[in-house]
Design a protein around this motif. Structure first.
Motif, PDB file in Angstrom:
ATOM      1  N   UNK A   1       0.819  -1.222   0.000  1.00 38.71           N
ATOM      2  CA  UNK A   1       0.000   0.000   0.000  1.00 38.71           C
ATOM      3  C   UNK A   1       0.847   1.263   0.000  1.00 38.71           C
ATOM      4  N   UNK A   2       2.140   1.108   0.197  1.00 38.19           N
ATOM      5  CA  UNK A   2       3.056   2.244   0.205  1.00 38.19           C
ATOM      6  C   UNK A   2       4.061   2.118  -0.926  1.00 38.19           C
ATOM      7  N   UNK A   3       4.672   3.246  -1.264  1.00 41.42           N
ATOM      8  CA  UNK A   3       5.879   3.227  -2.085  1.00 41.42           C
ATOM      9  C   UNK A   3       6.872   4.218  -1.473  1.00 41.42           C
ATOM     10  N   UNK A   4       7.986   4.437  -2.146  1.00 39.20           N
ATOM     11  CA  UNK A   4       9.033   5.273  -1.567  1.00 39.20           C
ATOM     12  C   UNK A   4       8.611   6.730  -1.402  1.00 39.20           C
ATOM     13  N   UNK A   5       7.562   7.135  -2.107  1.00 38.48           N
ATOM     14  CA  UNK A   5       7.041   8.505  -1.907  1.00 38.48           C
ATOM     15  C   UNK A   5       6.039   8.546  -0.762  1.00 38.48           C
ATOM     16  N   UNK A   6       5.035   7.679  -0.808  1.00 41.30           N
ATOM     17  CA  UNK A   6       3.966   7.752   0.197  1.00 41.30           C
ATOM     18  C   UNK A   6       4.471   7.468   1.607  1.00 41.30           C
ATOM     19  N   UNK A   7       5.538   6.661   1.732  1.00 42.12           N
ATOM     20  CA  UNK A   7       6.062   6.351   3.062  1.00 42.12           C
ATOM     21  C   UNK A   7       6.639   7.588   3.742  1.00 42.12           C
ATOM     22  N   UNK A   8       6.913   8.625   2.952  1.00 44.05           N
ATOM     23  CA  UNK A   8       7.426   9.874   3.520  1.00 44.05           C
ATOM     24  C   UNK A   8       6.387  10.577   4.387  1.00 44.05           C
ATOM     25  N   UNK A   9       5.147  10.102   4.359  1.00 45.50           N
ATOM     26  CA  UNK A   9       4.117  10.707   5.221  1.00 45.50           C
ATOM     27  C   UNK A   9       4.523  10.659   6.688  1.00 45.50           C
ATOM     28  N   UNK A  10       5.415   9.723   7.030  1.00 42.99           N
ATOM     29  CA  UNK A  10       5.832   9.557   8.422  1.00 42.99           C
ATOM     30  C   UNK A  10       6.940  10.522   8.825  1.00 42.99           C
ATOM     31  N   UNK A  11       7.631  11.085   7.832  1.00 41.93           N
ATOM     32  CA  UNK A  11       8.764  11.968   8.142  1.00 41.93           C
ATOM     33  C   UNK A  11       8.667  13.332   7.462  1.00 41.93           C
ATOM     34  N   UNK A  12       8.223  13.344   6.183  1.00 45.73           N
ATOM     35  CA  UNK A  12       8.094  14.590   5.420  1.00 45.73           C
ATOM     36  C   UNK A  12       6.760  14.577   4.678  1.00 45.73           C
TER      37      UNK A  12
END
Length: 692
Positions: free
Chosen positions: A625-636
């Motif tokens: 459900x995530x990729x390298x962009x969407x996972x940034x929701x946790x940090x940026x």
């Protein structure tokens, strides 16, 4: 209470200002205080505004209800004739004509003024005297500038800027209220209270009414009540199932936003009754009218056929006149205030239920030099605004607590066999879910063995792309692909995933595709580690024009976007139907994406809801459900989402193969030369036997 009575007190308060503006506008027709070059423009605008004042009174006194169908048709045509294709070349609404007649300095900005003025058609029908008054006052302010001995572009631009800025809070508050308040029941009243066999009801909206709306309403009136209820149930049950599948309690919701196409009122009336039986009240609003609430070519709300898509394309970036950082910040403040005002309604808002249409002639716009475009700083501001506006909305309408559904039907413009096609689409929308569930599970079982998937075009199709899969830590309990049936996304027929970006490389090519009402010829997107690296098409004569077209309308003015989805469509029944009626390139992406492999650029299918657990019918949890962009929701968080998702499908006839590749290099062939070859999926080839 009748809709127009809701604004009675506010309209009485505005009446003096409105009357003063009309009194002054009346005088303009006789004056010669502006130089001759601009006199015809201001006189024509004055005449139009006076006609709108008269229309306001006619609606207020219910005079139009006594008019015949022929009178209403004639009046509707007169409201829109200036922007219809046959008259557009000599209309001030056309920036090219405006520049030609009014000059390089003022042509474009006065053409914009006319588009804002044209919003009074809608405001007169909706009895929104405040909106009519402020537009009148803007017109008079600009007229006064031209009465001076000298007038500069900056003065006119500042008048527009402060009109937008000063009233942005009111305009955006009302727009938010439209989305949340069922008491704003202008459209709901038309749907529920009108005699839908009397087609005069179509003209109560104030929208442009073409043969599409008339013939659609006529055709739906030939359906039995049982048939209409069944069509509506496909749509409303899909909405309900969306909540159930994702483990959400629909009983906590009280509002559903219904978006539809004018002409479908019989079906929408049945849908409203079915939604009310679920405890959901409809909130129905039209696509945005004020410039500040528009989003280029994207229309959100109920719509009718566009009177002229070139007119809309020419004015897609008019906000470039006033868009700056200060205004963006003001818009965000206004939006926050509006959601705070309607926080209680937002908490019980369930999401949209969308009914779309398709079949219009593909629109290939003409690029003009005399239109507004965003400069790079404005592109970045617009992207920033969309991201932050979505964050504000998600504070009040929790993504993990809302759902949606979407369904599409053809419009009469699709051709002489419209009624046949319509009934075939009804069948496509109600295919056997259980059969597809079983077949699609075979595809998923094979795909879950893959570390990457290779998609290869054939013939002139130059697609050659490797799509990287996520690792499955517990393959007995986890899956990368969702087994998508006909719930939120009707019709049935796809398995999809959010691929890894790193390792996703290659070229996506389609010979022809129709995206968001725009046609693309030979669309190429090249990906490097899952991000768009290069792009082009063959719509225009120059590479610069082609790239600009894609950047504006696919990348939404970003430099790049990630692959947010990879899917394999399985609805061969829809594919054969489309080919037999020669409508493949007229289908909406909603159906077209089920007719071959497709790739989405933008956010994943799980954006903002990545933490919500989702399971397939076999019980396995979907973990991709995530990729390298969407996972940034946790940090940026500001880098995680793009607030767009555009599906691009390779039709079966352009498809050479789809191969799942295991870690050891061995391969599982899923599709060869456009046919399903994986054991357990052969039944999907049966519809091909009916291909004519």
């Amino acid at each position: 209470m009748h809709y127009k009575e809701k604004f009675q007190e506010e309209n009485q308060q505005m009446r003096e200002r409105f009357d003063l503006s009309i009194q002054r506008i009346c005088e303009i027709k006789q004056e010669k205080t502006v130089i001759e070059t601009f006199r015809p423009y201001f006189q024509e605008m004055s005449e139009f505004l006076l006609q709108m004042a008269d229309l306001y009174e006619k609606v207020s006194t219910d005079e139009l209800s006594a008019w015949s169908l022929e009178q209403l048709e004639t009046f509707n045509y007169r409201c829109y004739e200036d922007i219809l294709p046959e008259h557009y070349e000599n209309s001030y609404a056309n920036p090219t004509y405006a520049v030609k007649t009014l000059g390089d300095t003022f042509g474009k900005i006065l053409s914009f003024l006319y588009t804002e003025i044209r919003g009074e058609i809608i405001f007169a029908y909706e009895q929104r005297l405040f909106d009519m008054t402020i537009i009148n006052e803007l017109f008079l302010e600009i007229y006064n500038l031209f009465e001076q001995e000298t007038v500069t572009y900056r003065q006119v631009k500042e008048a527009i800027y402060w009109y937008i800025s000063d009233y942005s809070d009111v305009m955006m508050m009302y727009r938010t209220r439209e989305q949340m308040d069922p008491e704003l029941d202008f459209a709901t009243s038309i749907i529920m209270d009108s005699d839908l066999t009397d087609l005069r009801y179509l003209y109560q909206y104030g929208e442009y009414i073409s043969e599409n709306e008339i013939k659609t309403a006529q055709f739906l009136n030939t359906f039995t009540e049982e048939e209409i209820d069944a069509m509506a149930a496909t749509y409303t049950e899909g909405y309900r199932e969306g909540f159930a599948i994702n483990g959400m309690d629909i009983s906590k919701k009280k509002l559903v936003n219904i978006r539809y196409s004018v002409g479908f009122e019989r079906m929408i009336r049945a849908a409203i009754r079915q939604f009310r039986a679920m405890g959901l009240e409809p909130v129905i609003y039209r696509s945005a009218v004020h410039s500040i609430n528009k989003r280029q070519l994207i229309k959100i709300g109920y719509v009718s056929t566009s009177p002229n898509k070139q007119y809309e394309f020419d004015h897609r970036c008019d906000s470039a006149i006033y868009l700056d950082k200060s205004l963006i910040n003001r818009k965000l403040e206004n939006l926050k205030e509006a959601y705070e005002e309607y926080a209680a309604e937002a908490a019980v808002f369930g999401g949209p239920a969308c009914q779309e249409i398709f079949g219009e002639k593909p629109f290939i716009p003409v690029n003009k030099s005399d239109v507004y475009t965003y400069h790079k700083a404005q592109e970045k501001l617009e992207v920033m605004y969309r991201g932050k506006a979505n964050q504000i909305m998600n504070e009040y309408i929790k993504p993990e607590e809302r759902s949606f559904t979407i369904i599409a039907y053809p419009m009469p413009e699709i051709g002489e066999r419209y009624e046949e096609i319509f009934r075939e689409i009804v069948k496509v929308n109600t295919l056997d879910k259980d059969m597809y569930r079983e077949i699609q599970q075979h595809l998923i079982d094979a795909l879950d063995q893959a570390v990457k998937v290779h998609v290869l075009g054939k013939g002139e199709n130059q697609t050659d792309i490797y799509v990287q899969m996520h690792d499955l830590e517990y393959p007995e309990k986890q899956t990368n692909f969702e087994n998508c049936l006909a719930d939120v996304n009707i019709p049935v027929g796809e398995v999809f995933t959010s691929p890894k970006l790193t390792g996703t490389n290659g070229t996506l090519h389609v010979s022809e595709v129709f995206l968001n009402e725009l046609s693309y010829k030979d669309l190429y997107l090249t990906f490097e580690n899952g991000m768009v690296k290069e792009y082009t098409c063959k719509n225009f004569d120059t590479e610069e024009e082609n790239q600009k077209y894609i950047k504006e309308n696919v990348l939404y003015n970003r430099e790049t976007l990630p692959i947010g989805e990879f899917a394999i469509g399985t609805n061969t029944t829809a594919y054969v139907m489309a080919h037999n009626y020669d409508i493949v390139y007229k289908l909406p992406i909603l159906i077209a994406e089920k007719m071959g492999p497709h790739f989405a650029v933008g956010d994943t299918c799980y954006s903002y809801c990545e933490e919500t657990k989702v399971h397939n019918p076999d019980g396995k949890e979907i973990v991709a459900k995530d990729n390298e962009c969407s996972i940034l929701r946790k940090t940026e968080a500001e880098k995680a989402y793009f607030n767009c998702h555009t599906d691009i499908t390779i039709p079966y006839e352009e498809l050479g193969s789809i191969t799942a590749i295991r870690a050891d290099g061995s391969e599982i062939l899923l599709i060869k030369d456009g046919k399903f070859v994986l054991p357990g999926t052969e039944k999907l080839n049966q519809p091909f036997e009916n291909l004519r």
